[in-house]
Design a protein around this motif. Structure first.
Motif, PDB file in Angstrom:
ATOM      1  N   LEU A 323      16.031  25.230 -48.454  1.00 35.53           N
ATOM      2  CA  LEU A 323      17.135  25.135 -47.758  1.00 35.53           C
ATOM      3  C   LEU A 323      18.150  26.418 -47.430  1.00 35.53           C
ATOM      4  N   PRO A 326      17.016  31.776 -45.263  1.00 28.67           N
ATOM      5  CA  PRO A 326      17.185  31.919 -43.703  1.00 28.67           C
ATOM      6  C   PRO A 326      15.812  31.690 -43.193  1.00 28.67           C
ATOM      7  N   ASP A 328      12.595  29.503 -41.833  1.00 26.61           N
ATOM      8  CA  ASP A 328      12.196  28.111 -41.425  1.00 26.61           C
ATOM      9  C   ASP A 328      11.087  27.669 -42.714  1.00 26.61           C
ATOM     10  N   ASP A 365       9.647  34.849 -39.692  1.00 22.61           N
ATOM     11  CA  ASP A 365      10.425  33.376 -39.309  1.00 22.61           C
ATOM     12  C   ASP A 365      10.254  32.101 -40.050  1.00 22.61           C
ATOM     13  N   ARG A 366       8.877  31.837 -40.513  1.00 18.20           N
ATOM     14  CA  ARG A 366       8.658  30.760 -41.156  1.00 18.20           C
ATOM     15  C   ARG A 366       7.795  30.957 -42.498  1.00 18.20           C
TER      16      ARG A 366
END
Lengths: 433, 215
Positions: A323, A326, A328, A365-366
Motif C-alpha cells: 500500500l 508507489p 501498483d 509501474d507494477r
C-alpha cells in the motif's frame, strides 16, 4: 517388446556415449603410454627416466581436473545425477597499505604473483584435487574397460569382414582350416558383442563417478563448517554495524532533541512571568521539537522492526508495504501460520529492498509479490515490469540480500533480462511446516 | 461526552484522562487490555472512545481488533484510534464498514490539545479524522489512483484536509481561500468521485471512503 526404432536409437546413442567415455577416461592412461614410449625410445640414455617421469606426473596433474569436470557434466547431462564438485574457491587478494599484495598466506610484490601463489596453494590443499586424481586412476580400470567393449567389438568385426587376407593376418592363430571362415565367424561375434553391449557399456560411468567424485561426508561437513563460519562472521559484523547505527541515530537525534527540549522548557519557565509572549513561543518550539523527535524515533523503530510486522505478521506487513509503495503492487499469499520472527524480518526487508530497487532503478509501474508454501519451505516471488538488467554485484544490494538470506540457508535466484521483467525468487527453508 | 480511554501505558492513559476531563468531558471507563477494551465498549457504549492499537498481553494489534469487533456489534460506534504509528492498511480496515465515526491519529496529536479534542468531537459526531501522514500516503499514490487523477492539485489538497476531518471553514483558513471557493471545490470533488447529493450528512466521509475502496 520395444519398437525396433527406439532400440536402434539406444544402440546408436549408447555406442557414441561409450566412445566419448572411452576417450575421456583414457586421456590420463594415454599420457602414461606416451611416457613409456618415450622411455623406450630413449632407452640408451642413463637420464632417460627423468623426462617420461616428469611428463607423466605433470600430465596427470594437469589433466585430472578437466577430465573430472567433463565427467561430471556428462553424467549430469545423460543421467541427471548432479555430482557437486566441491572445489575450494580462492580467497580475496588485497593490496596492503605498503603497496604489496596479501592473499592470506604470502606477501607478494605484484597482484599477479599473489594470485598465482594462491591458485597453487588452493589447488594443493584442496581435498578435491586428490579426489580427482584418485578418480582418474580408478576410472580407466572400471568404466573405461567396460566402455571399451563396443568399440573393440566393432574393431574386431571390421577386421573379420575386412577380407580373408586382412582377416588372416589379424587372426593368424585362429585361421586354421579354411582360412577366412574362422575370421568371419570372429567378426560376426564381435559385431554381436558390440551391438549387445552398446546400450549399457557407458552406464557404469555414473555409479563410479558418484562413488569416487562425490565429496565424502567428512569433506561435505568440512565445507559446511567453513560456510557457517563465514556466515557467522558476516552476521556478527552486520549486527555490530546495525547496533552502531542505532546508537548513533539515538545519540545525534532523539537524545540531542530531548536535551534541547529541556533547555527550552527551562527557559520558558524562567520567562513565564516577565515575558509571557516569548515563553509561549518557546513552548511552541518545544512542542514541535518533541513531535520531530517522535518522528525520528518512529523511523528508527521501523528500521529495526516494522511495527505492523510485530503486530500482524509477514503477510499483512507485506500488504502494508504494498500500500505504501508507489508501484501498483499486488500481494498473493498462501500462508496461514506465523513464521519465526527472524525469518519474517529477513523476508520483509528483502521484499522492501526489491520494491525500492524496482522504483529507483527499474522504472517499474507494477509489481507482484507472491508467498507460497512448498516442500522446500517458504517461496517468495517478487516480479516487476521494469526495464530489467539487474545484476548481483559484489557489495551491491542484491549481494547483501543474498547474504542475509544465506543465514537461514535461504537462496535467492534472479532473472532479469534487459528490457525486463525482473523476477526474484527467494526460498527459505522452514522447519515449522 | 462520555468517553472510554483504552491505553496500556500508565503515563499516557493518565495524561489523556486529565486532558479530556480538563475540556469538560467525562471519562466513564479506562481499559488496559484488548479484552478489557471490548468489554468497556460493550458495557458503556460511550459517545466516543480513544483506543491504542497495541496492547498487552500479546503486544500485537489487540486494541484494533477489539474496536473492529465492537463496531461489528454496534455499527458506527465512534472510536478514535491513537497509535505510535499509522498504517494505511489499518485505516482501510477501520473505514471499510463505511459507517463513519472513525479517527486514526498518531499519539503526538495530543500535543495540540485543542486539535485533539476537536478531532475527538468530530468523530463523536460521526465524521472521520485521519492523520495527515495517512492522507499524504493516500494522495501520493502513483498511477494506480486513476480516480484521483481526475482531481486538480487544489482539489486534492482540499480532499486531504477534508479527510483529516476539517470543516469547509477550517479548510478555507488553512488554504487561505474563501469559504465559498472551498464549497465550490468540494462540490466538484463529489461530482468527479461520483458521490450523489441525496446523502447530505455523510458526503465528506464518503469522499474519503470512495478513494480508499476504489483505488
Amino acid at each position: 517388446m520395444r519398437q525396433p526404432g527406439s532400440w536402434v536409437t539406444s544402440v546408436r546413442v549408447g555406442f557414441a556415449r561409450a566412445c566419448v567415455v572411452l576417450v575421456v577416461v583414457m586421456l590420463v592412461p594415454a599420457v602414461w603410454a606416451a611416457a613409456v614410449t618415450l622411455w623406450l625410445w630413449w632407452g640408451g640414455n642413463p637420464w632417460s627416466w627423468v623426462a617420461p617421469f616428469l611428463w607423466a606426473g605433470l600430465g596427470t596433474f594437469a589433466l585430472s581436473r578437466p577430465v573430472c569436470r567433463i565427467v561430471r557434466s556428462l553424467v549430469a547431462r545423460w543421467t541427471g545425477t548432479a555430482i557437486p564438485a566441491g572445489y575450494r574457491e580462492p580467497g580475496p587478494v588485497i593490496q596492503l597499505s605498503t603497496g604489496y599484495w596479501w592473499n592470506g598466506h604470502s606477501y607478494e610484490r605484484t597482484a599477479r604473483d599473489a594470485h598465482r601463489d594462491q591458485r597453487w596453494r588452493t589447488r594443493w590443499h584442496d581435498p578435491a584435487t586428490w579426489r580427482d586424481l584418485r578418480f582418474t586412476a580408478i576410472a580407466p580400470l572400471t568404466a573405461g574397460v567396460l566402455a571399451a567393449v563396443p568399440p573393440a567389438g566393432l574393431a574386431v568385426a571390421v577386421l573379420g569382414f575386412g577380407g580373408p587376407a586382412f582377416g588372416g593376418l589379424a587372426f593368424g592363430g585362429l585361421a586354421f582350416g579354411q582360412g577366412g571362415s574362422a575370421a568371419v565367424l570372429v567378426g560376426v561375434l564381435g559385431l554381436v558383442v558390440a551391438v549387445a553391449a552398446a546400450p549399457h557399456a557407458w552406464r557404469p560411468l555414473e555409479p563410479v563417478a558418484a562413488r569416487f567424485l562425490r565429496p565424502s561426508p567428512a569433506m561435505a561437513l568440512a565445507d559446511r563448517v567453513d560456510e557457517l563460519t563465514a556466515q557467522r562472521a558476516d552476521v556478527t559484523v552486520a549486527q555490530a554495524a546495525e547496533i552502531r547505527r542505532i546508537e548513533r541515530d539515538l545519540h545525534d537525534g532523539a537524545q540531542a532533541r530531548l536535551v534541547a527540549l529541556g533547555l527550552s522548557l527551562a527557559t520558558a519557565e524562567k520567562l513565564m512571568d516577565a515575558h509571557p509572549d516569548r515563553a509561549k513561543a518557546l513552548l511552541r518550539e518545544a512542542r514541535a521539537g518533541a513531535a520531530t523527535s517522535l518522528t525520528e524515533l518512529r523511523d528508527l523503530v521501523r528500521g529495526i522492526s516494522p511495527p505492523v510486522l510485530t503486530e500482524r505478521g509477514l503477510v499483512d506487513a507485506l500488504r502494508a508495504l504494498a500500500l505504501d509503495s508507489p508501484l501498483d503492487t499486488s500481494v498473493h499469499a498462501d500462508l496461514r501460520t506465523r513464521l519465526e520472527p527472524p525469518i519474517e524480518a529477513a523476508v520483509y526487508f528483502a521484499v522492501a529492498e526489491l520494491l525500492t530497487n524496482a522504483v529507483k532503478h527499474a522504472d517499474a509501474d507494477r509489481a507482484r509479490i507472491s508467498l507460497t508454501r512448498h516442500d522446500a519451505g517458504l517461496v517468495v516471488e517478487v516480479e516487476d515490469d521494469g526495464r530489467g538488467g539487474a545484476r548481483v554485484r559484489a557489495g551491491g544490494g542484491l549481494a547483501g540480500l543474498r547474504r542475509r538470506l544465506a543465514v537461514f540457508d535461504g537462496t535467492c535466484g534472479i532473472t532479469s533480462p534487459p528490457g525486463g521483467p525482473t523476477r526474484v525468487t527467494m526460498v527459505v527453508p522452514c522447519a515449522s511446516w | 461526552m462520555r468517553v472510554v480511554v483504552a491505553e496500556d501505558l500508565y503515563l499516557l492513559r493518565d495524561g489523556m484522562v486529565r486532558l479530556i476531563e480538563a475540556y469538560g468531558h467525562e471519562v466513564v471507563a479506562t481499559a488496559t487490555t484488548g479484552t478489557g477494551t471490548l468489554d468497556a465498549l460493550r458495557t458503556w457504549r460511550p459517545d466516543v472512545s480513544v483506543v491504542d492499537v497495541r496492547m498487552p498481553p500479546t503486544q500485537s494489534d489487540e486494541g484494533l481488533r477489539a474496536v473492529l469487533a465492537a463496531r461489528r456489534e454496534l455499527p458506527g460506534l465512534p472510536v478514535l484510534i491513537l497509535s505510535q504509528h499509522v498504517e494505511q492498511l489499518y485505516a482501510r480496515e477501520l473505514l471499510a464498514d463505511g459507517a463513519g465515526g472513525i479517527g486514526y491519529f498518531l499519539k503526538e496529536s495530543v500535543f495540540d490539545a485543542d486539535q485533539f479534542i476537536d478531532a475527538l468531537e468530530r468523530v463523536a459526531g460521526g465524521g472521520t479524522a485521519l492523520d495527515p501522514a495517512v492522507i499524504a500516503k493516500l494522495l501520493s499514490r502513483g498511477s494506480s489512483s486513476r480516480r484521483l487523477d481526475r482531481l486538480t492539485e487544489r482539489e486534492r489538497a482540499v480532499l486531504g484536509l477534508m479527510a483529516e476531518g476539517l470543516s469547509n471553514q477550517a479548510v478555507a483558513q488553512r488554504l487561505f481561500l474563501s469559504e465559498s471557493a472551498i464549497s465550490k471545490h468540494t462540490t466538484s470533488i463529489f461530482g468527479k468521485l461520483g458521490i450523489t447529493d441525496d446523502d447530505n450528512t455523510n458526503r465528506r466521509v464518503l469522499a474519503v471512503l470512495t478513494y480508499l475502496n476504489n483505488p
